[in-house]
Design a protein around this motif. Structure first.
Motif, mmCIF file in Angstrom:
data_model
loop_
_atom_site.group_PDB
_atom_site.id
_atom_site.type_symbol
_atom_site.label_atom_id
_atom_site.label_comp_id
_atom_site.label_asym_id
_atom_site.label_seq_id
_atom_site.Cartn_x
_atom_site.Cartn_y
_atom_site.Cartn_z
ATOM 1 N N LYS A 1 4.358 -2.907 -2.531
ATOM 2 C CA LYS A 1 4.031 -3.802 -3.433
ATOM 3 C C LYS A 1 2.836 -4.882 -2.820
ATOM 4 O O LYS A 1 2.426 -5.851 -3.166
ATOM 5 C CB LYS A 1 5.393 -4.886 -3.107
ATOM 6 C CG LYS A 1 6.431 -4.268 -4.148
ATOM 7 C CD LYS A 1 7.598 -5.108 -4.296
ATOM 8 C CE LYS A 1 8.566 -4.748 -5.241
ATOM 9 N NZ LYS A 1 9.907 -5.508 -5.637
ATOM 10 N N GLY A 2 2.123 -4.298 -1.693
ATOM 11 C CA GLY A 2 0.897 -5.003 -1.247
ATOM 12 C C GLY A 2 1.143 -5.790 0.154
ATOM 13 O O GLY A 2 0.097 -6.401 0.363
ATOM 14 N N CYS B 1 -3.106 -8.408 0.126
ATOM 15 C CA CYS B 1 -3.264 -6.932 -0.774
ATOM 16 C C CYS B 1 -2.393 -7.193 -2.124
ATOM 17 O O CYS B 1 -1.356 -8.058 -2.169
ATOM 18 C CB CYS B 1 -2.626 -6.058 -0.186
ATOM 19 S SG CYS B 1 -3.378 -5.528 1.340
ATOM 20 N N THR B 2 -2.702 -6.777 -3.157
ATOM 21 C CA THR B 2 -2.205 -6.783 -4.458
ATOM 22 C C THR B 2 -1.841 -5.322 -5.065
ATOM 23 O O THR B 2 -1.191 -5.379 -6.159
ATOM 24 C CB THR B 2 -3.091 -7.371 -5.555
ATOM 25 O OG1 THR B 2 -4.286 -6.773 -5.762
ATOM 26 C CG2 THR B 2 -3.335 -8.878 -5.214
ATOM 27 N N GLY B 3 -2.207 -4.542 -4.345
ATOM 28 C CA GLY B 3 -1.889 -2.915 -4.663
ATOM 29 C C GLY B 3 -1.117 -2.210 -3.563
ATOM 30 O O GLY B 3 -1.194 -2.720 -2.636
ATOM 31 N N SER B 4 -0.370 -1.344 -3.678
ATOM 32 C CA SER B 4 0.271 -0.557 -2.773
ATOM 33 C C SER B 4 -0.582 -0.220 -1.720
ATOM 34 O O SER B 4 -1.671 0.455 -1.825
ATOM 35 C CB SER B 4 0.823 1.070 -3.346
ATOM 36 O OG SER B 4 1.383 1.689 -2.489
ATOM 37 N N VAL B 5 -0.203 -0.290 -0.225
ATOM 38 C CA VAL B 5 -0.993 -0.439 0.815
ATOM 39 C C VAL B 5 -0.865 1.271 1.360
ATOM 40 O O VAL B 5 0.033 1.667 1.779
ATOM 41 C CB VAL B 5 -0.647 -1.240 1.999
ATOM 42 C CG1 VAL B 5 -1.707 -0.873 3.316
ATOM 43 C CG2 VAL B 5 -0.487 -2.586 1.461
ATOM 44 N N SER C 1 -5.957 -0.337 0.193
ATOM 45 C CA SER C 1 -4.789 -0.740 -0.945
ATOM 46 C C SER C 1 -5.340 0.075 -2.341
ATOM 47 O O SER C 1 -6.370 0.109 -2.517
ATOM 48 C CB SER C 1 -4.207 -1.905 -1.099
ATOM 49 O OG SER C 1 -5.370 -2.711 -1.084
ATOM 50 N N ASP D 1 -5.603 -1.426 -4.926
ATOM 51 C CA ASP D 1 -6.375 -2.488 -5.715
ATOM 52 C C ASP D 1 -7.785 -2.261 -5.540
ATOM 53 O O ASP D 1 -8.664 -3.124 -5.669
ATOM 54 C CB ASP D 1 -5.949 -3.960 -5.401
ATOM 55 C CG ASP D 1 -5.835 -4.370 -3.918
ATOM 56 O OD1 ASP D 1 -6.400 -3.591 -3.267
ATOM 57 O OD2 ASP D 1 -5.646 -5.544 -3.611
#
Length: 324
Positions: free
Chosen positions: A244-245, A266-270, A288, A290
């Motif tokens: 979930k970032g 972060c806003t995307g999967s790391v 990530s 994003d």
């Protein structure tokens, strides 16, 4: 060693980039990223794995069906090895004359090269659906794990398993708990940290008689996809990246299972996380989904630098510490 880059980033479109940490202006301390394209997207398939070679001037690049050795100094591909096993490469390392490649179908391919340059290949079956393969600090050991495939520590010379972690205990209703290993990291004291896609990070001690974790940390409503240890800083602390970032810092010595701190932004999967030292400060590097490369200050948790890198990143490799 001729590394001109602090970080190497592999992308899902096959691009390989070198990244340098530089100052924006000579008179201030603000940092920025400077990029150098090393491999074009048209040259190879999606990069799924990066690692150092025996010679630290070379890196190993895992992509669909092939392993390439890339010369950092001359910026050229030296050799290419074909992997006959079908599937995605989840990890690769080189030990003396052996090239070890993990495939997500559960097979670990070991290619040995003798003095006559003859290729002798063998396969180790680690079970189905592995998602990671990592070399231990003791060079003849490696670890694997995956979906319903718990942590296993293997001996490279014999091809036999030395340690198998026990599956999680059933819950209070005696229902089976999930086991999905996403990443593995090693400490200097031979303990192993394991992250799971259902939001659990475990600490195992293969030298003890206990096959279940000696310590566990959890995150509610999060799944962990990447992990890094900090062996030269602490033998009980890990950094994990979530789907979930979020990036969490855990200490297995703490009385609480909650994270010590959270690195935000972060806003995307790391997809990958690692630690790097610059100007005597420890930083957390991450990529990530994003399409950003980020660097957080380890001590304060503040976001130091972030850059949009256009192509979707898939794997991250930081400059080796030759003094470690």
């Amino acid at each position: 060693m001729s590394w001109n880059f602090d970080v190497i980033v592999g992308h899902s479109n096959g691009t390989l980039k070198g990244v340098e940490l530089t100052k924006k202006r000579k008179q201030d301390s603000l940092l920025c990223f400077k990029y150098t394209k090393l491999i074009d997207a048209t040259q190879i398939n999606s990069i799924t794995s990066l690692n150092y070679s025996v010679d630290l001037n070379e890196i190993l690049i895992g992509s669909k069906g092939t392993i390439q050795t890339f010369d950092i100094e001359n910026k050229v591909v030296n050799k290419e090895y074909t992997i006959e096993e079908p599937g995605t490469i989840v990890g690769v390392f080189k030990e003396q004359n052996a090239l070890v490649t993990g495939i997500d179908n559960g097979k670990v391919v070991v290619q040995c090269f003798d003095n006559a340059k003859k290729n002798i290949s063998k396969s180790i079956n680690t079970g189905s659906n592995i998602s990671c393969l990592k070399q231990a600090h003791t060079s003849n050991k490696f670890a694997t794990g995956g979906n319903e495939n718990p942590l296993k520590l293997w001996d490279l010379e014999t091809g036999k398993v030395d340690f198998i972690a026990k599956s999680p205990k059933p819950d209070m209703l005696q229902l089976k708990q999930p086991c999905y290993v996403s990443d593995v990291g090693f400490f200097n004291n031979n303990k192993i940290a394991v992250s799971h896609r259902h939001g659990v990070v475990d600490l195992h001690d293969p030298l003890s008689s206990q096959r279940r974790p000696v310590a566990t940390c959890k995150a509610e409503k999060n799944g962990f996809v990447s992990l890094t240890t900090i062996p030269d800083y602490s033998d009980y602390e890990v950094i994990v990246g979530s789907s979930k970032g979020s990036i969490f810092h855990y200490d297995f010595r703490g009385k609480s299972a909650l994270p010590v701190k959270t690195f935000r932004g972060c806003t995307g999967s790391v997809r990958s996380v690692s630690c790097i030292t610059s100007s005597d400060k420890l930083y957390v590097m991450s990529i990530s989904l994003d399409c950003h490369l980020r660097m957080h200050n380890f001590s304060t948790g503040d976001l130091t630098v972030q850059d949009y890198i256009v192509a979707k990143p898939s794997t991250l490799l930081v400059k080796p510490d030759v003094n470690a």
